[in-house]
Design a protein around this motif. Sequence first.
Motif, short mmCIF file in Angstrom:
data_model
loop_
_atom_site.label_atom_id
_atom_site.label_comp_id
_atom_site.label_asym_id
_atom_site.label_seq_id
_atom_site.Cartn_x
_atom_site.Cartn_y
_atom_site.Cartn_z
N LYS A 1 0.86 -1.17 0.00
CA LYS A 1 0.00 0.00 0.00
C LYS A 1 0.90 1.23 0.00
O LYS A 1 2.11 1.14 0.26
CB LYS A 1 -0.91 0.01 1.23
CG LYS A 1 -1.96 -1.08 1.23
CD LYS A 1 -3.06 -0.80 0.22
CE LYS A 1 -4.19 -1.82 0.33
NZ LYS A 1 -5.27 -1.56 -0.64
N SER A 2 0.31 2.37 -0.27
CA SER A 2 1.11 3.59 -0.26
C SER A 2 0.28 4.76 0.25
O SER A 2 -0.96 4.68 0.32
CB SER A 2 1.63 3.90 -1.66
OG SER A 2 0.56 4.25 -2.53
N ILE A 3 0.96 5.81 0.62
CA ILE A 3 0.30 7.03 1.04
C ILE A 3 1.11 8.21 0.51
O ILE A 3 2.34 8.18 0.48
CB ILE A 3 0.19 7.11 2.58
CG1 ILE A 3 -0.66 8.31 3.00
CG2 ILE A 3 1.55 7.15 3.25
CD1 ILE A 3 -1.02 8.32 4.47
N ARG A 4 0.40 9.24 0.05
CA ARG A 4 1.07 10.46 -0.42
C ARG A 4 1.13 11.46 0.73
O ARG A 4 0.12 11.71 1.39
CB ARG A 4 0.34 11.06 -1.61
CG ARG A 4 0.51 10.24 -2.89
CD ARG A 4 0.04 10.98 -4.12
NE ARG A 4 0.24 10.19 -5.31
CZ ARG A 4 1.37 10.14 -6.01
NH1 ARG A 4 2.41 10.88 -5.62
NH2 ARG A 4 1.47 9.40 -7.09
N LEU A 5 2.29 12.01 0.94
CA LEU A 5 2.50 12.95 2.04
C LEU A 5 2.20 14.37 1.55
O LEU A 5 3.05 15.03 0.97
CB LEU A 5 3.93 12.84 2.55
CG LEU A 5 4.37 11.42 2.97
CD1 LEU A 5 5.84 11.43 3.38
CD2 LEU A 5 3.51 10.90 4.11
#
Length: 278
Positions: free
Chosen positions: A206-210
């Motif tokens: 999974k990923s998350i944009r900061l």
Amino acid sequence: IEQRIYNSYQRNTEAFDNLMNGKSVIRIQFGMAKEFRTALFRAMQYLPHMEQVFIAHDVPIELTRIPFIESMFNIKAESKVGAQGMWQFMPETAKSYMQVDSYIDERFSPYKATRAAAKFLKETHDRLESWPLAITAYNHGPTSIQKAVKSLGSNDLDVILRNYQAGSFGFASRNFYAEFLAANSIFNKYKHHLVAQMADLSTRMKSIRLSDSISLNQLAKHTPLTPEVILKHNPEIKQKGFHYFLHNPLPKNFEIFFPAQLSDKVHVAVNNIKAVNL
């Protein structure tokens, strides 16, 4: 090996005649079987994710096999001419799709580079209107292949391979599509034996944009993402960048990848960091 070559050429009259008349040149490279077997296991770590990316970009999933030719799925691969990462993007091409600088080089991210490759291949296909040409252009360049099409008045790769003469259109470019077909064929032969192991070999990511200013120290302090986990799954952060971003915010909208089982905790923690910063 000689018998297998003979049997293969017998399937095509013209090819067989060329072989028997000494007009065919056969190149054999030893030691590839062991390397390909190793690459198969490396590939299974990433292919489930890569195929989803290619489906999303309307690119045939078979094209995710191109890294077998480019790097044998080695995410740290570097060529003498400057191509880097699993997909072996050259710097100038990569900068149109990814961040490439002294701190971050997204060519080394198997996830971001795969997204870039999907975009590049889709754009190249739309330009050349042929998947065989798009695949060949991955090695030779879309503009150069377009010149070959214009020169011969044909977008048939077979016609181009037989008739196009250009100094830059050498052995690697002429054989790239054939190598792709061979790699895909070998993969299909063995993939059924590997499917059972796919769940163990692949890591759901999974990923998350900061969207806010967050440093690596803040991530390590307030989320389950230790520096080791961050570096393992985000190899695009170079050593120089890692030291810099320990105390300085990562680029705005930077995308961090991590194992899926950490997703809920990471999102909650990042939102808490944002609240504190506000």
